[in-house]
Design an enzyme around this catalytic site. Structure first.
Site, PDB file in Angstrom:
ATOM      1  N   ASP A 106       0.809  -1.218   0.000  1.00 12.52           N
ATOM      2  CA  ASP A 106       0.000   0.000   0.000  1.00 12.52           C
ATOM      3  C   ASP A 106       0.844   1.272   0.000  1.00 12.52           C
ATOM      4  OD1 ASP A 106      -2.226  -1.697   0.130  1.00 12.52           O
ATOM      5  OD2 ASP A 106      -2.052  -1.801   2.304  1.00 12.52           O
ATOM      6  N   LYS A 131       1.869   1.970  -5.178  1.00  8.38           N
ATOM      7  CA  LYS A 131       2.422   1.388  -6.413  1.00  8.38           C
ATOM      8  C   LYS A 131       1.498   1.650  -7.597  1.00  8.38           C
ATOM      9  CE  LYS A 131       2.476  -2.629  -4.317  1.00  8.38           C
ATOM     10  NZ  LYS A 131       2.184  -2.249  -2.930  1.00  8.38           N
ATOM     11  N   LYS A 156      -0.500   4.170  -8.144  1.00 11.99           N
ATOM     12  CA  LYS A 156      -0.349   5.545  -8.627  1.00 11.99           C
ATOM     13  C   LYS A 156       0.964   5.699  -9.399  1.00 11.99           C
ATOM     14  CE  LYS A 156       0.653  10.192  -7.426  1.00 11.99           C
ATOM     15  NZ  LYS A 156       0.766  11.299  -6.496  1.00 11.99           N
ATOM     16  N   ASN A 193      -5.396 -10.313  -3.825  1.00 10.16           N
ATOM     17  CA  ASN A 193      -5.091  -9.804  -2.481  1.00 10.16           C
ATOM     18  C   ASN A 193      -4.617  -8.352  -2.568  1.00 10.16           C
ATOM     19  OD1 ASN A 193      -2.813 -10.754  -3.847  1.00 10.16           O
ATOM     20  ND2 ASN A 193      -1.772 -11.503  -2.024  1.00 10.16           N
ATOM     21  N   GLY A 242      -4.559  -4.408  -3.637  1.00 12.23           N
ATOM     22  CA  GLY A 242      -5.571  -3.359  -3.779  1.00 12.23           C
ATOM     23  C   GLY A 242      -4.865  -2.075  -4.127  1.00 12.23           C
ATOM     24  N   HIS A 243      -5.054  -1.609  -5.354  1.00 17.12           N
ATOM     25  CA  HIS A 243      -4.396  -0.379  -5.791  1.00 17.12           C
ATOM     26  C   HIS A 243      -5.458   0.672  -6.081  1.00 17.12           C
ATOM     27  CE1 HIS A 243      -0.982  -3.000  -6.231  1.00 17.12           C
ATOM     28  NE2 HIS A 243      -1.538  -3.669  -7.212  1.00 17.12           N
ATOM     29  N   THR A 264      -5.967 -11.922   3.400  1.00 15.63           N
ATOM     30  CA  THR A 264      -7.094 -11.235   2.782  1.00 15.63           C
ATOM     31  C   THR A 264      -8.248 -12.211   2.524  1.00 15.63           C
ATOM     32  OG1 THR A 264      -6.150 -11.630   0.604  1.00 15.63           O
ATOM     33  CG2 THR A 264      -5.589  -9.537   1.663  1.00 15.63           C
ATOM     34  N   GLN A 304       1.841  -6.504  -3.413  1.00 15.50           N
ATOM     35  CA  GLN A 304       2.399  -6.645  -2.062  1.00 15.50           C
ATOM     36  C   GLN A 304       3.742  -5.899  -1.971  1.00 15.50           C
ATOM     37  OE1 GLN A 304       1.160  -9.776  -3.685  1.00 15.50           O
ATOM     38  NE2 GLN A 304      -0.685  -8.763  -3.019  1.00 15.50           N
ATOM     39  N   THR A 331      -7.665  -1.140   0.760  1.00 19.99           N
ATOM     40  CA  THR A 331      -8.449  -1.081  -0.471  1.00 19.99           C
ATOM     41  C   THR A 331      -9.173  -2.407  -0.702  1.00 19.99           C
ATOM     42  OG1 THR A 331      -6.641   0.264  -1.340  1.00 19.99           O
ATOM     43  CG2 THR A 331      -8.251  -0.472  -2.939  1.00 19.99           C
ATOM     44  N   GLY A 354     -10.796  -3.241   3.585  1.00 21.24           N
ATOM     45  CA  GLY A 354     -11.339  -2.121   4.360  1.00 21.24           C
ATOM     46  C   GLY A 354     -10.805  -2.053   5.779  1.00 21.24           C
ATOM     47  N   ARG A 398      -5.369   0.297   8.592  1.00 23.87           N
ATOM     48  CA  ARG A 398      -3.956  -0.118   8.525  1.00 23.87           C
ATOM     49  C   ARG A 398      -3.230   0.303   9.804  1.00 23.87           C
ATOM     50  NH1 ARG A 398      -3.638   2.378   2.482  1.00 23.87           N
ATOM     51  NH2 ARG A 398      -4.601   0.652   1.382  1.00 23.87           N
ATOM     52  N   GLY A 402       5.565  11.912  -3.899  1.00 24.20           N
ATOM     53  CA  GLY A 402       4.110  12.086  -3.983  1.00 24.20           C
ATOM     54  C   GLY A 402       3.651  13.125  -2.966  1.00 24.20           C
ATOM     55  N   GLY A 406       0.196  14.078  -3.016  1.00 22.75           N
ATOM     56  CA  GLY A 406      -1.265  13.965  -3.016  1.00 22.75           C
ATOM     57  C   GLY A 406      -1.650  12.756  -3.839  1.00 22.75           C
TER      58      GLY A 406
HETATM   59  P1  GDP Z   1      -0.695   0.183  -3.608  1.00 20.31           P
HETATM   60  O1  GDP Z   1      -1.328  -1.075  -3.123  1.00 20.31           O
HETATM   61  O2  GDP Z   1       0.778   0.222  -3.358  1.00 20.31           O
HETATM   62  O3  GDP Z   1      -1.027   0.497  -5.043  1.00 20.31           O
HETATM   63  O4  GDP Z   1      -1.297   1.364  -2.710  1.00 20.31           O
HETATM   64  P2  GDP Z   1      -2.842   1.563  -2.274  1.00 20.31           P
HETATM   65  O5  GDP Z   1      -3.581   2.084  -3.458  1.00 20.31           O
HETATM   66  O6  GDP Z   1      -3.366   0.388  -1.564  1.00 20.31           O
HETATM   67  O7  GDP Z   1      -2.664   2.688  -1.169  1.00 20.31           O
HETATM   68  C1  GDP Z   1      -2.079   3.921  -1.452  1.00 20.31           C
HETATM   69  C2  GDP Z   1      -3.125   5.034  -1.236  1.00 20.31           C
HETATM   70  O8  GDP Z   1      -2.461   6.267  -1.148  1.00 20.31           O
HETATM   71  C3  GDP Z   1      -4.136   5.186  -2.355  1.00 20.31           C
HETATM   72  O9  GDP Z   1      -5.359   5.559  -1.800  1.00 20.31           O
HETATM   73  C4  GDP Z   1      -3.559   6.322  -3.211  1.00 20.31           C
HETATM   74  O10 GDP Z   1      -4.556   7.051  -3.896  1.00 20.31           O
HETATM   75  C5  GDP Z   1      -2.931   7.163  -2.156  1.00 20.31           C
HETATM   76  N1  GDP Z   1      -1.727   7.906  -2.568  1.00 20.31           N
HETATM   77  C6  GDP Z   1      -0.732   7.510  -3.398  1.00 20.31           C
HETATM   78  N2  GDP Z   1       0.250   8.437  -3.419  1.00 20.31           N
HETATM   79  C7  GDP Z   1      -0.141   9.431  -2.577  1.00 20.31           C
HETATM   80  C8  GDP Z   1       0.455  10.654  -2.136  1.00 20.31           C
HETATM   81  O11 GDP Z   1       1.569  11.023  -2.524  1.00 20.31           O
HETATM   82  N3  GDP Z   1      -0.262  11.404  -1.234  1.00 20.31           N
HETATM   83  C9  GDP Z   1      -1.483  11.010  -0.763  1.00 20.31           C
HETATM   84  N4  GDP Z   1      -2.109  11.795   0.124  1.00 20.31           N
HETATM   85  N5  GDP Z   1      -2.059   9.874  -1.155  1.00 20.31           N
HETATM   86  C10 GDP Z   1      -1.406   9.081  -2.038  1.00 20.31           C
HETATM   87  P1  IMO Z   2      -0.896  -4.323  -2.208  1.00 22.52           P
HETATM   88  O1  IMO Z   2      -0.477  -4.856  -3.557  1.00 22.52           O
HETATM   89  C1  IMO Z   2      -0.916  -4.874   2.092  1.00 22.52           C
HETATM   90  C2  IMO Z   2      -1.069  -8.990   3.576  1.00 22.52           C
HETATM   91  C3  IMO Z   2      -2.323  -9.441   4.286  1.00 22.52           C
HETATM   92  C4  IMO Z   2      -1.723 -10.457   5.259  1.00 22.52           C
HETATM   93  C5  IMO Z   2      -0.622 -11.111   4.421  1.00 22.52           C
HETATM   94  C6  IMO Z   2      -1.028 -12.435   3.791  1.00 22.52           C
HETATM   95  O2  IMO Z   2      -2.165  -3.570  -2.218  1.00 22.52           O
HETATM   96  O3  IMO Z   2       0.235  -3.578  -1.571  1.00 22.52           O
HETATM   97  P2  IMO Z   2      -2.575 -13.053   1.720  1.00 22.52           P
HETATM   98  O4  IMO Z   2      -4.047 -12.836   1.503  1.00 22.52           O
HETATM   99  O5  IMO Z   2      -1.705 -12.455   0.670  1.00 22.52           O
HETATM  100  O6  IMO Z   2      -2.235 -14.494   1.977  1.00 22.52           O
HETATM  101  O7  IMO Z   2      -2.264 -12.295   3.118  1.00 22.52           O
HETATM  102  O8  IMO Z   2      -0.286 -10.164   3.417  1.00 22.52           O
HETATM  103  N1  IMO Z   2      -1.292  -8.436   2.232  1.00 22.52           N
HETATM  104  C7  IMO Z   2      -1.195  -7.133   1.928  1.00 22.52           C
HETATM  105  N2  IMO Z   2      -0.976  -6.057   2.717  1.00 22.52           N
HETATM  106  N3  IMO Z   2      -1.037  -4.705   0.765  1.00 22.52           N
HETATM  107  C8  IMO Z   2      -1.225  -5.760  -0.048  1.00 22.52           C
HETATM  108  O9  IMO Z   2      -1.224  -5.667  -1.386  1.00 22.52           O
HETATM  109  C9  IMO Z   2      -1.360  -7.049   0.525  1.00 22.52           C
HETATM  110  N4  IMO Z   2      -1.566  -8.283   0.035  1.00 22.52           N
HETATM  111  C10 IMO Z   2      -1.515  -9.131   1.088  1.00 22.52           C
HETATM  112  O10 IMO Z   2      -2.946  -8.371   4.967  1.00 22.52           O
HETATM  113  O11 IMO Z   2      -1.107  -9.801   6.330  1.00 22.52           O
HETATM  114 MG    MG Z   3      -2.794  -1.686  -1.777  1.00 24.26          MG
END
Ligand code: GDP
Ligand code: IMO
Ligand code: MG
Length: 428
Positions: free
Chosen positions: A13, A16, A18, A38, A40-41, A128, A223, A298, A301, A304, A412, A414
């Site tokens: 999270d 990635k 973005k 698993n 969530g972007h 997840t 991940q 994502t 829910g 974190r 980043g 925003g």
């Molecule tokens: P990912 O799994 O690595 O793709 O990340 P997620 O999408 O799960 O979580 C990142 C969250 O941070 C998302 O809601 C993005 O829209 C948000 N985000 C990404 N870059 C920035 C940033 O520079 N500032 C802020 N405020 N939010 C960001």
């Molecule tokens: P993104 O790509 C954050 C975590 C789960 C759990 C562990 C194992 O959005 O960054 P799994 O269902 O993969 O067997 O769960 O890994 N986990 C993540 N945490 N971001 C993710 O993906 C994750 N994918 C799995 O919360 O602790």
């Molecule tokens: Mg994510």
């Protein structure tokens, strides 16, 4: 710059999705090489917000061919659900390619994921619940079902029956659940074959040919480093290789073709699920990061867990992945803090340790040693040049860059597509 790997440096999270979206206009292929739904972007494009799980984030960029390669585990129902939802919003999803060698997630994987977690009680990993671990376990145990098996009903039946033989004993006798019939699994899988057929390809061949022709390929990791099954905080990890090496095995593109490794790292740290997390905060500072950063999963829910930036983890990521560039995200979330602590090393039972300890019990007992940096109160979301940032924000970035062993090339400020400060071109 033909082959670029983009991975998470912490526990996921980091943003990635973005970062991938940012490069989308300049790449030809975006490849998801590990994990499944698993991930969530969240990607924000103008006033539209997209949540992607199984599909690579590059699918949002019109010129890109999105690829799901062999290292991924595919829940086919989720695949079509996501494709339909994006198509309904006007996204062109027609170019998607899926590897014939990718494994599938079936009903029994989802069920086993949930019941084994329940069985673990307090020791649960906090997965997840998407069936990721059980599907990868079958792959390693050589009883998995691959996408290509869906096109040979005889083989499919043989494999599903083989896999269910032992699993039904376990489901019924250990977990007190109903048995799953081979027919229900096979009927479900076969219901997708006609729609799936045109997408299925030898994606290793496609990607290697694309690189031969000078095309640009971006490998987008799901991940992150600390969730990697080999290099993360085992057993509190996911079941795939989320580090840069996973891009090679997970796609059939050799390591010596990879030119650059971009790691996305948050200006602080978050984690979902159980496991060690030295800088975790349990006070109002943690609450501040969670609410300012909107740190809720994502995919599930879940709120974190939040903590300060951990420089040994960034250094570890730089080492394990061969990071050439960091993209530092969510610097804007730190706005308003008077002082910003950064973990520079750990205290493990009275001894200063500068690197991530190899022993999990040492990591469990690691107490962060902090250095504090002065904060800033100005809104930074409009910054587009490094010099637009308040001096204290610049100093914070420069300080963590020095500790993290690779340059910070973009920052980043925003969630929006253009809310970024670029210091070095990520593709040049
Ligand atoms: P990912 O799994 O690595 O793709 O990340 P997620 O999408 O799960 O979580 C990142 C969250 O941070 C998302 O809601 C993005 O829209 C948000 N985000 C990404 N870059 C920035 C940033 O520079 N500032 C802020 N405020 N939010 C960001
Ligand atoms: P993104 O790509 C954050 C975590 C789960 C759990 C562990 C194992 O959005 O960054 P799994 O269902 O993969 O067997 O769960 O890994 N986990 C993540 N945490 N971001 C993710 O993906 C994750 N994918 C799995 O919360 O602790
Ligand atoms: Mg994510």
């Amino acid at each position: 710059m033909p082959a670029i790997v983009l991975i998470g440096a912490q526990w996921g999270d980091e943003g990635k999705g973005k970062a991938t979206d940012l490069l989308g206009d300049r790449v030809d292929y975006v490849v998801k090489f590990n994990g499944g739904n698993n991930a969530g972007h969240t990607v924000v494009v103008g006033d539209k917000k997209y949540a992607l799980h199984l599909l690579p984030s590059g699918i949002l960029s019109p010129g890109v061919t999105p690829v799901i390669s062999n290292g991924v585990v595919v829940d086919i129902e989720v695949l079509f659900h996501e494709l339909e939802a994006l198509a309904a919003r006007g996204v062109d999803v027609s170019k998607l390619l899926v590897s014939a060698n990718a494994h599938v997630i079936t009903a029994y994987h989802r069920t086993l994921d949930k019941v084994t977690e329940r069985f673990l009680g307090k020791k649960q990993i906090g997965t997840t619940g998407r069936g990721i671990g059980p599907s990868y376990a079958d792959k390693i145990n050589r009883v998995g079902i691959r996408i290509q098996d869906l096109f040979d009903e005889g083989i499919l039946r043989q494999k599903v029956e083989g896999a269910l033989d032992l699993k039904n004993h376990i489901l019924v006798k250990v977990y007190n659940r109903r048995a799953i019939t081979a027919d229900e699994v096979i009927d479900d899988l076969l219901s997708y074959t006609d729609r799936l057929r045109p997408m299925v390809a030898d994606t290793s061949l496609v990607l290697n040919r694309a690189l031969d022709e000078g095309k640009t390929v971006l490998f987008e990791g799901g991940q992150a480093t600390m969730l990697d099954v080999d290099h993360g905080t085992y057993p509190f990890v996911t079941s795939s290789n989320a580090t840069s090496g996973g891009a090679a095995t997970g796609s059939g593109v050799a390591p010596n073709r990879i030119d650059r490794v971009i790691a996305v790292v948050k200006a602080y740290t978050t984690r979902v699920g159980a496991g060690p997390f030295p800088t975790e905060l349990f006070d109002e500072s943690g609450e501040f990061l969670r609410s300012q950063g909107f740190e809720f999963g994502t995919t599930t829910g879940r709120p974190r867990r939040c903590g300060w930036y951990d420089a040994p983890i960034a250094r570890y990521s730089a080492r394990i992945n061969g990071v050439t560039d960091f993209v530092l995200t969510k610097l804007d979330v730190l706005t308003g803090l008077e002082k910003i602590p950064v973990c520079v090393a750990y205290d493990v039972e009275g001894v200063r340790v500068d690197e991530v300890p190899v022993s999990q019990s040492d990591f469990h007992h690691a107490v962060p040693i902090y250095e504090e940096f002065p904060g800033w109160s100005e809104d930074i979301t409009g910054a587009r040049e490094f010099s637009d940032l308040p001096v204290n924000a610049q100093n914070y970035v420069l300080a963590i860059e020095k500790m993290s062993n690779a340059r910070i090339s973009a920052i980043g400020v925003g969630p929006g597509r253009d809310e970024i400060v670029v210091r070095h071109d990520l593709l040049e």
